[in-house]
Design a protein around this motif. Structure first.
Motif, PDB file in Angstrom:
ATOM      1  N   UNK A   1       7.143  10.507  -1.782  1.00  0.00           N
ATOM      2  CA  UNK A   1       5.956  11.358  -1.768  1.00  0.00           C
ATOM      3  C   UNK A   1       5.795  12.037  -0.403  1.00  0.00           C
ATOM      4  N   UNK A   2       6.237  11.397   0.666  1.00  0.00           N
ATOM      5  CA  UNK A   2       6.215  12.041   1.982  1.00  0.00           C
ATOM      6  C   UNK A   2       7.161  13.240   2.007  1.00  0.00           C
ATOM      7  N   UNK A   3       8.324  13.086   1.392  1.00  0.00           N
ATOM      8  CA  UNK A   3       9.258  14.214   1.293  1.00  0.00           C
ATOM      9  C   UNK A   3       8.640  15.347   0.478  1.00  0.00           C
ATOM     10  N   UNK A   4       7.950  14.982  -0.600  1.00  0.00           N
ATOM     11  CA  UNK A   4       7.300  15.994  -1.432  1.00  0.00           C
ATOM     12  C   UNK A   4       6.219  16.729  -0.648  1.00  0.00           C
ATOM     13  N   UNK A   5       5.532  16.006   0.241  1.00  0.00           N
ATOM     14  CA  UNK A   5       4.518  16.659   1.087  1.00  0.00           C
ATOM     15  C   UNK A   5       5.189  17.607   2.071  1.00  0.00           C
TER      16      UNK A   5
END
Length: 359
Positions: A263-267
């Motif tokens: 989810x950090x990568x998606x952010x």
């Protein structure tokens, strides 16, 4: 030679005696042992326990309440009971554990999901002197911040037009899930131009949210905002969108809570527009409270019996990168001992915050 040998044995015995008498803690982790959030949560706890000299053991229930009850029974009634038992009121299970603990010397601390007001009233907390309190995050505010940030990024809505929102809450019988949903509804009350078309309970599961979202997108093709109470459900809902020809972060804006690498990568990539995180640190801060309680500090003087900590904050792209860089080492740079209330004035309040990781 005999004197030297005896001296060595005395030193070894003292050392092992010190280790044997380290304050012991058992944490009944309600998640899966492969679940990113709960694993990182436990790792942060372990970093804190190591710094504070606590002997911490983590047991996973694999999301099975009966497992939690059995583990609690073993901890409270077994031959090697700990000094402290840390539990989560997942599936409203904490009252059963409190009753089980009556007559036991083990002290209990509740984290993440506190007792509900109804549970507190029914329990009569005075009957459980070994329950030393609870520490939770500002989940209601987390749910509120997500929708507010989604709307900020979407931009103004022309007069007379509306936005359609889909929402994925967690588990219906979990206080954390309920609080985040309350935050969502507070934000909705401030923005009547946003119409909540459907809210479903994704049970924190990516696969379940994927299946639910697949149907919801067909039912509400005009929906442009998706609110999710955790990262797994957000990722599942995003995956379901991929077959519709629309792009996360462009035609449809997504929000999420948590700080898993995915989810950090998606952010960072802009596919998640609003990310809130911080409560994976909660167990580490709980270790500070237990360390102080074991040292004779009246922790209730420094924040009360049932404390809520403002841990959730919006995560921008630089902070998302920082959390990725810290992955699996989030607690390494934190001086947990410095947070102790030992030797501090009566007005001292524990400064628990995600900001401790940015130092």
């Amino acid at each position: 030679m005999l004197k030297v040998l005896c001296g060595c044995l005395w030193w070894v015995g003292l050392t092992f005696g010190t280790i044997a008498h380290a304050t012991s803690v058992v944490f009944l982790n309600p998640g899966l042992s492969t679940e990113t959030f709960w694993v990182s949560y436990s790792q942060f706890m372990q970093a804190a326990a190591k710094d504070l000299g606590l002997d911490l053991r983590v047991r996973y229930s694999e999301r099975n309440g009966q497992n939690t009850l059995q583990q609690a029974r073993e901890a409270l009634q077994g031959p090697n009971s700990p000094d402290y038992l840390v539990v989560v009121n997942e599936q409203y299970i904490a009252p059963q554990i409190l009753r089980m603990a009556q007559g036991s010397p083990v002290k209990l601390l509740i984290v993440n999901n506190a007792l509900t007001p109804d549970q507190v009233q029914l329990l009569d907390a005075g009957k459980y002197p070994n329950w030393i309190g609870s520490i939770t995050a500002n989940d209601e505010e987390g749910g509120y911040l997500m929708l507010k940030e989604l709307l900020r990024q979407h931009g103004p809505v022309p007069a007379g037009e509306t936005l359609q929102l889909l929402a994925f809450s967690g588990a219906k019988n979990t206080p954390t899930s309920q609080a985040r949903e309350q935050g969502l509804r507070r934000a909705l009350g401030e923005h009547p131009q946003v119409h909540l078309r459907q809210l479903v309970y994704g049970e924190w599961s990516r696969q379940r949210a994927f299946e639910q979202a697949t149907l919801m997108y067909k039912r509400y093709p005009q929906a442009t905002l998706v609110w999710s109470a955790n990262d797994e459900m957000a990722l599942g809902a995003m995956q379901a969108l991929s077959g519709s020809g629309r792009t996360p972060g462009k035609e449809v804006l997504f929000s999420a809570i948590n700080s898993s690498p995915e989810v950090l990568q998606a952010r960072l990539q802009g596919r998640i527009s609003a990310l809130v995180a911080g409560h994976f640190t909660l167990g580490g801060w709980a270790m500070v409270l237990l360390h102080d309680d074991a040292s004779g500090v009246d922790i209730q003087r420094h924040g009360g019996r049932e404390r809520q900590v403002r841990l959730f904050q919006l995560i921008d792209r630089p902070q998302a990168q920082r959390l990725l860089d810290l992955r699996n080492h989030e607690g390494d740079g934190v001086n947990f001992r410095a947070l102790s209330a030992q030797g501090k004035p009566a007005t001292y309040q524990y400064p628990f915050s995600l900001k401790m990781l940015w130092k």
